[in-house]
Design an enzyme around this catalytic site. Structure first.
Site, PDB file in Angstrom:
ATOM      1  N   ASP A   3       2.564   7.948   5.176  1.00 57.73           N
ATOM      2  CA  ASP A   3       3.238   7.910   6.379  1.00 57.73           C
ATOM      3  C   ASP A   3       4.525   8.892   5.987  1.00 57.73           C
ATOM      4  O   ASP A   3       4.989   8.738   4.981  1.00 57.73           O
ATOM      5  CB  ASP A   3       3.959   6.637   6.619  1.00 57.73           C
ATOM      6  CG  ASP A   3       2.858   5.660   7.247  1.00 57.73           C
ATOM      7  OD1 ASP A   3       1.741   6.071   7.927  1.00 57.73           O
ATOM      8  OD2 ASP A   3       2.856   4.499   7.300  1.00 57.73           O
ATOM      9  N   ASP A  48      -1.942   7.841  12.775  1.00 63.76           N
ATOM     10  CA  ASP A  48      -1.574   6.732  13.672  1.00 63.76           C
ATOM     11  C   ASP A  48      -1.248   7.130  15.298  1.00 63.76           C
ATOM     12  O   ASP A  48      -1.301   6.249  16.371  1.00 63.76           O
ATOM     13  CB  ASP A  48      -0.107   6.117  13.085  1.00 63.76           C
ATOM     14  CG  ASP A  48      -0.238   5.561  11.655  1.00 63.76           C
ATOM     15  OD1 ASP A  48      -1.413   5.216  11.306  1.00 63.76           O
ATOM     16  OD2 ASP A  48       0.831   5.637  10.881  1.00 63.76           O
TER      17      ASP A  48
END
Length: 172
Positions: free
Chosen positions: A124, A142
């Protein structure tokens, strides 16, 4: 004379491939360019690049579960992607309100599966914040999953053409 069959929406899998490509390219950039756990401001007071890792799911759900969650989330993502691809095969190509969100979810799910299998976690790197309130870090995969899920919900709620069988684009 028989009617020509309506082409399926499987062509929308090209969007899934694009999402996977952008996701993996961005993560390769992050891994080669950004320091771990160090904010790099993009827009001061709102947006940082912030390289971090997630062994769980959304919001680090089950991230400290001991390792089994890697295989659980991998199997779940592959299963959901397979189901959505099957639904795409049963959806008419022009039914973009179904095809677009399915393709986004598939691309995002596969992008994160690649991370889990290659690294043992998801990379991330996008961090949004206002003051001391920070949204959990996320990535392009995501974003595609969330956008697809919102599309499925919104287009499903506001479909005025009648009820559709899931994944078919056909009216019941």
């Amino acid at each position: 004379m028989s009617q020509r069959p309506n082409p399926s929406a499987l062509i929308w899998l090209l969007l899934s491939v694009l999402v996977v490509g952008l996701d993996q390219w961005s993560k390769a950039w992050v891994l080669s360019s950004l320091p771990e756990y160090t904010p790099v401001p993009v827009i001061d007071g709102f947006w940082n690049w912030y390289r971090t890792y997630n062994t769980g799911a959304a919001f680090s759900f089950l991230s400290d579960a001991g390792g089994w969650q890697l295989w659980f989330f991998t199997a779940l993502a592959v299963g959901i992607s397979g189901l959505l691809a099957f639904w795409l095969s049963r959806t008419a190509r022009g039914q973009w309100r179904s095809a677009l969100p399915y393709a986004l979810v598939i691309g995002g799910a596969i992008g994160n599966v690649i991370d889990r299998l290659m690294h043992g976690h998801v990379v991330d790197f996008i961090q949004w914040y206002i003051g001391s309130h920070t949204w959990p870090s996320f990535n392009i995969a995501d974003s595609a999953i969330v956008g697809g899920a919102i599309g499925i919900a919104v287009f499903g709620l506001f479909d005025k053409s009648g009820k559709q069988e899931p994944g078919t684009g056909n009216l019941r």
